[in-house]
Design a protein around this motif. Structure first.
Motif, PDB file in Angstrom:
ATOM      1  N   THR A 132       1.821   6.430  -6.883  1.00  0.00           N
ATOM      2  CA  THR A 132       0.730   7.313  -7.302  1.00  0.00           C
ATOM      3  C   THR A 132       1.118   8.773  -7.149  1.00  0.00           C
ATOM      4  O   THR A 132       0.806   9.608  -8.012  1.00  0.00           O
ATOM      5  CB  THR A 132      -0.531   7.015  -6.471  1.00  0.00           C
ATOM      6  N   ALA A 133       1.816   9.090  -6.038  1.00  0.00           N
ATOM      7  CA  ALA A 133       2.255  10.475  -5.824  1.00  0.00           C
ATOM      8  C   ALA A 133       3.247  10.902  -6.903  1.00  0.00           C
ATOM      9  O   ALA A 133       3.177  12.031  -7.421  1.00  0.00           O
ATOM     10  CB  ALA A 133       2.879  10.612  -4.437  1.00  0.00           C
TER      11      ALA A 133
ATOM     12  N   ALA B  65       2.627  13.996 -13.870  1.00  0.00           N
ATOM     13  CA  ALA B  65       1.546  14.459 -14.751  1.00  0.00           C
ATOM     14  C   ALA B  65       1.309  15.958 -14.590  1.00  0.00           C
ATOM     15  O   ALA B  65       1.038  16.667 -15.564  1.00  0.00           O
ATOM     16  CB  ALA B  65       0.268  13.684 -14.438  1.00  0.00           C
ATOM     17  N   LYS B  66       1.446  16.433 -13.348  1.00  0.00           N
ATOM     18  CA  LYS B  66       1.252  17.864 -13.103  1.00  0.00           C
ATOM     19  C   LYS B  66       2.412  18.687 -13.652  1.00  0.00           C
ATOM     20  O   LYS B  66       2.206  19.756 -14.251  1.00  0.00           O
ATOM     21  CB  LYS B  66       1.106  18.102 -11.598  1.00  0.00           C
TER      22      LYS B  66
ATOM     23  N   PHE C 199       0.829  -1.208   0.000  1.00  0.00           N
ATOM     24  CA  PHE C 199       0.000   0.000   0.000  1.00  0.00           C
ATOM     25  C   PHE C 199       0.863   1.257   0.000  1.00  0.00           C
ATOM     26  O   PHE C 199       0.573   2.229  -0.713  1.00  0.00           O
ATOM     27  CB  PHE C 199      -0.912  -0.009   1.225  1.00  0.00           C
ATOM     28  N   ARG C 200       1.956   1.241   0.766  1.00  0.00           N
ATOM     29  CA  ARG C 200       2.848   2.405   0.788  1.00  0.00           C
ATOM     30  C   ARG C 200       3.529   2.593  -0.563  1.00  0.00           C
ATOM     31  O   ARG C 200       3.682   3.729  -1.038  1.00  0.00           O
ATOM     32  CB  ARG C 200       3.889   2.236   1.894  1.00  0.00           C
ATOM     33  N   ASN C 201       3.947   1.487  -1.171  1.00  0.00           N
ATOM     34  CA  ASN C 201       4.548   1.592  -2.503  1.00  0.00           C
ATOM     35  C   ASN C 201       3.549   2.157  -3.509  1.00  0.00           C
ATOM     36  O   ASN C 201       3.907   2.962  -4.379  1.00  0.00           O
ATOM     37  CB  ASN C 201       5.037   0.219  -2.970  1.00  0.00           C
ATOM     38  N   LEU C 202       2.301   1.719  -3.375  1.00  0.00           N
ATOM     39  CA  LEU C 202       1.261   2.239  -4.264  1.00  0.00           C
ATOM     40  C   LEU C 202       1.057   3.733  -4.045  1.00  0.00           C
ATOM     41  O   LEU C 202       0.903   4.500  -5.013  1.00  0.00           O
ATOM     42  CB  LEU C 202      -0.049   1.483  -4.025  1.00  0.00           C
TER      43      LEU C 202
END
Length: 229
Positions: free
Chosen positions: A102-103, A109-110, A95-98
């Motif tokens: 994602t961040a 992308a930003k 979950f932390r890797n995800l």
């Protein structure tokens, strides 16, 4: 008359025991047979000894068996706890890797959402830069006030545009101003020429300035590189 009645009653009373005699005899015979059929019961002061070859049950065997079962169940539960803990830690790590991935993807992308727009925009910035470079410095004097004012206006516009682009992560760089060493990651060598007094591999001329978008090369600078040998 009275005597006859009394005599008749006496005879009837005498006849009754004789009539009940067979029934009494049957009951007595039944009791005798029941007593004969009943097995004899022998009472012991001590419990009978165990037969030969038959292991006598020890009182402590039951607690030992129960303790072994509890120990086995406890070991099984410990293994289940270790397995569940391992799965939990793996799930947390995934979950932390995800979250981190994602961040990073969101930030990328930003940061580079305007990449295509910025690549088209740098052409306009180049045109302003070319317009400024076409005016010779000796012509910017009091005799050409209009040209001087126009040059100053274009230069101001170019500066404002560059500062605005910098706020959005787009930066222009000129490697020849700082005398940078040629870097193929950010420079594109257009030609090579000898330059006395300069080290080989140094950028001495910039044909087209480069641009960086949030630290990533948007367009490499086209340069001339020193090669004396």
């Amino acid at each position: 008359m009275f005597q006859r009645s009394l005599l008749r009653a006496s005879r009837q009373a005498a006849a009754r025991p004789a009539a009940c005699a067979p029934l009494r005899q049957h009951v007595a015979d039944t009791r005798t047979r029941t007593r004969a059929a009943a097995p004899a019961i022998r009472w012991y002061s001590d419990p009978p000894a165990a037969k030969e070859g038959e292991a006598a049950a020890k009182p402590e065997d039951a607690p030992k068996d129960e303790s072994a079962q509890l120990k086995e169940q406890l070991e099984k539960k410990d293994k289940e706890i270790v397995d569940l803990k391992d799965k939990y830690l793996r799930s947390v790590a995934d979950f932390r890797n995800l979250q981190e991935r994602t961040a990073r993807e969101t930030k990328a992308a930003k940061d580079f959402a305007i990449q295509r727009f910025a690549r088209d925009l740098v052409e306009s910035v180049d045109n302003l830069d070319r317009a400024l470079s076409t005016v010779a410095p000796e012509k910017l004097n009091g005799d050409n006030a209009d040209l001087t004012s126009l040059h100053e206006g274009v230069k101001m516009t170019d500066g404002i545009l560059i500062n605005t682009l910098k706020k959005h992560g787009l930066e222009r760089f000129d490697p020849s101003d700082a005398g940078d060493k040629f870097d193929p990651n950010v420079h594109e060598a257009v030609f090579m020429a000898p330059q006395p007094g300069k080290e080989d591999g140094i950028v001495f001329f910039t044909q087209q300035k480069g641009f960086l978008l949030n630290g990533r090369v948007l367009r490499p600078a086209k340069v001339g590189v020193v090669k004396n040998a």
